[in-house]
Design a protein around this motif. Sequence first.
Motif, PDB file in Angstrom:
ATOM      1  N   SER A   1      28.606  70.342 -40.844  1.00 37.27           N
ATOM      2  CA  SER A   1      28.959  68.923 -40.790  1.00 37.27           C
ATOM      3  C   SER A   1      30.131  68.591 -41.713  1.00 37.27           C
ATOM      4  O   SER A   1      30.713  67.509 -41.608  1.00 37.27           O
ATOM      5  CB  SER A   1      27.746  68.055 -41.148  1.00 37.27           C
ATOM      6  N   PHE A   2      30.524  69.504 -42.601  1.00 34.15           N
ATOM      7  CA  PHE A   2      31.662  69.277 -43.483  1.00 34.15           C
ATOM      8  C   PHE A   2      32.995  69.520 -42.776  1.00 34.15           C
ATOM      9  O   PHE A   2      34.030  69.017 -43.206  1.00 34.15           O
ATOM     10  CB  PHE A   2      31.602  70.195 -44.712  1.00 34.15           C
ATOM     11  N   ILE A   3      33.001  70.321 -41.716  1.00 34.45           N
ATOM     12  CA  ILE A   3      34.257  70.695 -41.065  1.00 34.45           C
ATOM     13  C   ILE A   3      35.044  69.489 -40.566  1.00 34.45           C
ATOM     14  O   ILE A   3      36.254  69.418 -40.803  1.00 34.45           O
ATOM     15  CB  ILE A   3      34.009  71.743 -39.962  1.00 34.45           C
ATOM     16  N   PRO A   4      34.437  68.500 -39.894  1.00 32.33           N
ATOM     17  CA  PRO A   4      35.241  67.334 -39.481  1.00 32.33           C
ATOM     18  C   PRO A   4      35.874  66.586 -40.658  1.00 32.33           C
ATOM     19  O   PRO A   4      37.003  66.093 -40.538  1.00 32.33           O
ATOM     20  CB  PRO A   4      34.227  66.448 -38.757  1.00 32.33           C
ATOM     21  N   VAL A   5      35.196  66.526 -41.787  1.00 31.07           N
ATOM     22  CA  VAL A   5      35.757  65.869 -42.977  1.00 31.07           C
ATOM     23  C   VAL A   5      36.948  66.671 -43.495  1.00 31.07           C
ATOM     24  O   VAL A   5      38.014  66.124 -43.774  1.00 31.07           O
ATOM     25  CB  VAL A   5      34.681  65.715 -44.078  1.00 31.07           C
ATOM     26  N   ILE A   6      36.776  67.973 -43.616  1.00 38.64           N
ATOM     27  CA  ILE A   6      37.853  68.839 -44.103  1.00 38.64           C
ATOM     28  C   ILE A   6      39.022  68.839 -43.113  1.00 38.64           C
ATOM     29  O   ILE A   6      40.190  68.798 -43.509  1.00 38.64           O
ATOM     30  CB  ILE A   6      37.328  70.269 -44.342  1.00 38.64           C
TER      31      ILE A   6
ATOM     32  N   ARG B   1      38.815  65.540 -49.823  1.00 34.14           N
ATOM     33  CA  ARG B   1      39.369  64.255 -49.384  1.00 34.14           C
ATOM     34  C   ARG B   1      40.668  63.960 -50.135  1.00 34.14           C
ATOM     35  O   ARG B   1      40.790  64.235 -51.311  1.00 34.14           O
ATOM     36  CB  ARG B   1      38.377  63.129 -49.619  1.00 34.14           C
ATOM     37  N   GLY B   2      41.622  63.386 -49.418  1.00 31.15           N
ATOM     38  CA  GLY B   2      42.877  62.992 -50.038  1.00 31.15           C
ATOM     39  C   GLY B   2      43.931  64.085 -50.088  1.00 31.15           C
ATOM     40  O   GLY B   2      45.046  63.849 -50.526  1.00 31.15           O
ATOM     41  N   ILE B   3      43.587  65.283 -49.665  1.00 30.89           N
ATOM     42  CA  ILE B   3      44.562  66.367 -49.612  1.00 30.89           C
ATOM     43  C   ILE B   3      45.268  66.287 -48.261  1.00 30.89           C
ATOM     44  O   ILE B   3      44.622  66.162 -47.227  1.00 30.89           O
ATOM     45  CB  ILE B   3      43.881  67.745 -49.768  1.00 30.89           C
ATOM     46  N   ALA B   4      46.594  66.345 -48.258  1.00 28.39           N
ATOM     47  CA  ALA B   4      47.362  66.368 -47.013  1.00 28.39           C
ATOM     48  C   ALA B   4      47.854  67.794 -46.796  1.00 28.39           C
ATOM     49  O   ALA B   4      48.504  68.371 -47.663  1.00 28.39           O
ATOM     50  CB  ALA B   4      48.539  65.405 -47.098  1.00 28.39           C
ATOM     51  N   THR B   5      47.519  68.351 -45.649  1.00 30.00           N
ATOM     52  CA  THR B   5      47.854  69.755 -45.407  1.00 30.00           C
ATOM     53  C   THR B   5      48.189  70.000 -43.944  1.00 30.00           C
ATOM     54  O   THR B   5      47.886  69.192 -43.074  1.00 30.00           O
ATOM     55  CB  THR B   5      46.676  70.648 -45.864  1.00 30.00           C
ATOM     56  N   ASP B   6      48.811  71.133 -43.689  1.00 31.29           N
ATOM     57  CA  ASP B   6      49.128  71.553 -42.327  1.00 31.29           C
ATOM     58  C   ASP B   6      48.185  72.647 -41.843  1.00 31.29           C
ATOM     59  O   ASP B   6      48.111  72.927 -40.663  1.00 31.29           O
ATOM     60  CB  ASP B   6      50.566  72.082 -42.239  1.00 31.29           C
TER      61      ASP B   6
ATOM     62  N   THR C   1      42.066  66.520 -43.411  1.00 29.29           N
ATOM     63  CA  THR C   1      43.185  66.782 -44.310  1.00 29.29           C
ATOM     64  C   THR C   1      44.439  67.152 -43.519  1.00 29.29           C
ATOM     65  O   THR C   1      45.545  67.062 -44.033  1.00 29.29           O
ATOM     66  CB  THR C   1      42.874  67.911 -45.318  1.00 29.29           C
ATOM     67  N   MET C   2      44.267  67.545 -42.262  1.00 27.33           N
ATOM     68  CA  MET C   2      45.398  67.939 -41.409  1.00 27.33           C
ATOM     69  C   MET C   2      45.794  66.839 -40.434  1.00 27.33           C
ATOM     70  O   MET C   2      46.660  67.045 -39.585  1.00 27.33           O
ATOM     71  CB  MET C   2      45.042  69.211 -40.642  1.00 27.33           C
TER      72      MET C   2
ATOM     73  N   SER D   1      29.195  69.285 -50.790  1.00 27.92           N
ATOM     74  CA  SER D   1      29.833  68.104 -50.221  1.00 27.92           C
ATOM     75  C   SER D   1      31.283  68.456 -49.896  1.00 27.92           C
ATOM     76  O   SER D   1      31.870  69.335 -50.521  1.00 27.92           O
ATOM     77  CB  SER D   1      29.788  66.961 -51.246  1.00 27.92           C
ATOM     78  N   ALA D   2      31.862  67.733 -48.955  1.00 28.44           N
ATOM     79  CA  ALA D   2      33.275  67.929 -48.616  1.00 28.44           C
ATOM     80  C   ALA D   2      34.163  66.959 -49.381  1.00 28.44           C
ATOM     81  O   ALA D   2      35.371  66.932 -49.170  1.00 28.44           O
ATOM     82  CB  ALA D   2      33.476  67.762 -47.117  1.00 28.44           C
ATOM     83  N   ASP D   3      33.605  66.177 -50.283  1.00 27.06           N
ATOM     84  CA  ASP D   3      34.368  65.148 -50.995  1.00 27.06           C
ATOM     85  C   ASP D   3      35.539  65.699 -51.791  1.00 27.06           C
ATOM     86  O   ASP D   3      36.568  65.029 -51.920  1.00 27.06           O
ATOM     87  CB  ASP D   3      33.451  64.344 -51.925  1.00 27.06           C
TER      88      ASP D   3
END
Length: 143
Positions: free
Chosen positions: A75-80, A57-62, A83-84, A52-54
């Motif tokens: 399908s996890f890539i859009p969720v990850i 979630r909630g990580i703020a990154t550049d 974070t950007m 899961s990509a859960d």
Amino acid sequence: ELISRFSRNYVRPFIEESPVKSLFMSTGEVASVLQRTFPNKSKMIFSFALLSADRTRGIATDQCTYDEVQDLDGSFIPVIRETMSGSPWGGIEEYAGTPKSLENCLEGLWTSSSMAEWVGKCHRCGYYNVPALSHDLDAMIGP
């Protein structure tokens, strides 16, 4: 396990054995396996998305660097990627892995890309080497 190994075996020695170690470390900085902080307030956060990509979630990154992409559920890539979403630079993504087959996430990313290849110029003779089986790979690495 892969995240811990990468953090312990590559990132930690890179920082702790650096000739400019004092720029990377000071008292009060976090130096755990899953997170590193630096005196300039930047951070490295290590996570994984096996089932899961859960966890991301909630990580703020550049920037997101995906390793072992051939084993990632695409399908996890859009969720990850989300974070950007707040990055003033629009986010930087890097993908790495070993293409074990033609039916995996890495192959899908490759075929939807510009399919550019690395080329290395020989400084002695000026020849441009292409590290691909269809070009110069065997000659570059030998038998």
